[in-house]
Design a protein around this motif. Structure first.
Motif, PDB file in Angstrom:
ATOM      1  N   GLY A 146     -12.807   8.197   3.254  1.00 13.15           N
ATOM      2  CA  GLY A 146     -14.087   8.852   3.009  1.00 13.15           C
ATOM      3  C   GLY A 146     -14.620   8.522   1.628  1.00 13.15           C
ATOM      4  O   GLY A 146     -13.954   7.855   0.838  1.00 13.15           O
ATOM      5  N   ALA A 147     -15.824   9.023   1.354  1.00 10.27           N
ATOM      6  CA  ALA A 147     -16.474   8.732   0.065  1.00 10.27           C
ATOM      7  C   ALA A 147     -15.624   9.191  -1.122  1.00 10.27           C
ATOM      8  O   ALA A 147     -15.497   8.477  -2.116  1.00 10.27           O
ATOM      9  N   GLY A 148     -15.016  10.370  -0.997  1.00 10.54           N
ATOM     10  CA  GLY A 148     -14.202  10.889  -2.095  1.00 10.54           C
ATOM     11  C   GLY A 148     -13.001  10.014  -2.383  1.00 10.54           C
ATOM     12  O   GLY A 148     -12.693   9.700  -3.531  1.00 10.54           O
ATOM     13  N   LYS A 149     -12.320   9.618  -1.309  1.00  6.66           N
ATOM     14  CA  LYS A 149     -11.133   8.770  -1.488  1.00  6.66           C
ATOM     15  C   LYS A 149     -11.522   7.379  -1.951  1.00  6.66           C
ATOM     16  O   LYS A 149     -10.816   6.757  -2.751  1.00  6.66           O
ATOM     17  N   LEU A 150     -12.656   6.899  -1.476  1.00  4.16           N
ATOM     18  CA  LEU A 150     -13.141   5.587  -1.912  1.00  4.16           C
ATOM     19  C   LEU A 150     -13.414   5.628  -3.409  1.00  4.16           C
ATOM     20  O   LEU A 150     -13.026   4.718  -4.152  1.00  4.16           O
ATOM     21  N   ASP A 151     -14.065   6.703  -3.858  1.00  4.24           N
ATOM     22  CA  ASP A 151     -14.365   6.879  -5.270  1.00  4.24           C
ATOM     23  C   ASP A 151     -13.097   6.942  -6.103  1.00  4.24           C
ATOM     24  O   ASP A 151     -12.980   6.309  -7.133  1.00  4.24           O
ATOM     25  N   ARG A 152     -12.152   7.734  -5.611  1.00  2.00           N
ATOM     26  CA  ARG A 152     -10.948   8.004  -6.394  1.00  2.00           C
ATOM     27  C   ARG A 152      -9.949   6.850  -6.359  1.00  2.00           C
ATOM     28  O   ARG A 152      -9.299   6.565  -7.359  1.00  2.00           O
ATOM     29  N   TYR A 153      -9.815   6.219  -5.191  1.00  7.62           N
ATOM     30  CA  TYR A 153      -8.736   5.234  -5.017  1.00  7.62           C
ATOM     31  C   TYR A 153      -9.198   3.819  -4.689  1.00  7.62           C
ATOM     32  O   TYR A 153      -8.369   2.913  -4.615  1.00  7.62           O
TER      33      TYR A 153
ATOM     34  N   LEU B 222       0.827  -1.212   0.000  1.00  9.78           N
ATOM     35  CA  LEU B 222       0.000   0.000   0.000  1.00  9.78           C
ATOM     36  C   LEU B 222       0.861   1.262   0.000  1.00  9.78           C
ATOM     37  O   LEU B 222       0.546   2.230  -0.682  1.00  9.78           O
ATOM     38  N   ARG B 223       1.949   1.236   0.752  1.00  7.33           N
ATOM     39  CA  ARG B 223       2.831   2.402   0.782  1.00  7.33           C
ATOM     40  C   ARG B 223       3.488   2.625  -0.573  1.00  7.33           C
ATOM     41  O   ARG B 223       3.628   3.761  -1.019  1.00  7.33           O
ATOM     42  N   ALA B 224       3.873   1.550  -1.241  1.00  7.67           N
ATOM     43  CA  ALA B 224       4.470   1.666  -2.572  1.00  7.67           C
ATOM     44  C   ALA B 224       3.444   2.236  -3.551  1.00  7.67           C
ATOM     45  O   ALA B 224       3.754   3.145  -4.349  1.00  7.67           O
ATOM     46  N   TRP B 225       2.215   1.729  -3.476  1.00  2.46           N
ATOM     47  CA  TRP B 225       1.141   2.241  -4.333  1.00  2.46           C
ATOM     48  C   TRP B 225       0.918   3.732  -4.058  1.00  2.46           C
ATOM     49  O   TRP B 225       0.821   4.531  -4.985  1.00  2.46           O
ATOM     50  N   ARG B 226       0.845   4.100  -2.767  1.00  5.76           N
ATOM     51  CA  ARG B 226       0.598   5.491  -2.389  1.00  5.76           C
ATOM     52  C   ARG B 226       1.730   6.403  -2.869  1.00  5.76           C
ATOM     53  O   ARG B 226       1.483   7.500  -3.367  1.00  5.76           O
ATOM     54  N   ARG B 227       2.967   5.945  -2.742  1.00  5.58           N
ATOM     55  CA  ARG B 227       4.120   6.737  -3.183  1.00  5.58           C
ATOM     56  C   ARG B 227       4.025   7.036  -4.686  1.00  5.58           C
ATOM     57  O   ARG B 227       4.275   8.155  -5.120  1.00  5.58           O
TER      58      ARG B 227
END
Length: 85
Positions: free
Chosen positions: A66-73, A21-26
């Motif tokens: 949140g809903a926005g992050k769920l939608d986006r990611y 997850l950290r690699a993906w986030r980076r």
């Protein structure tokens, strides 16, 4: 839950998911030109790694998603987790 566990104290499977997850986030942060914590904070990634949601509904119940992050990611986070199942 919001556990304040240092990543080193996580068990092997959880640690592997957290690292993925950290690699993906980076990579997302680099693409978007933002600091990684803007996408998700470490404690949120730890929660995701521990709970290991199987779908967006489960992911959306995790503190910090949140809903926005769920939608986006959402789909991408689940795909990053699938690498480590």
């Amino acid at each position: 839950a919001g556990r304040n566990l240092p990543a080193e104290s996580l068990d092997t499977d959880v640690r592997a998911r957290f690292d993925a997850l950290r690699a993906w986030r980076r990579d997302r942060a680099k693409e978007q030109g933002v600091p990684p914590y803007v996408i998700f904070q470490d404690k949120t990634l730890v929660e995701i790694a521990i709970q290991c949601p199987r779908d967006e509904h489960e992911l959306g119940r995790i503190n910090g998603v949140g809903a926005g992050k769920l939608d986006r990611y959402g789909k991408a986070v689940l795909e990053a987790l699938n690498i480590t199942y």
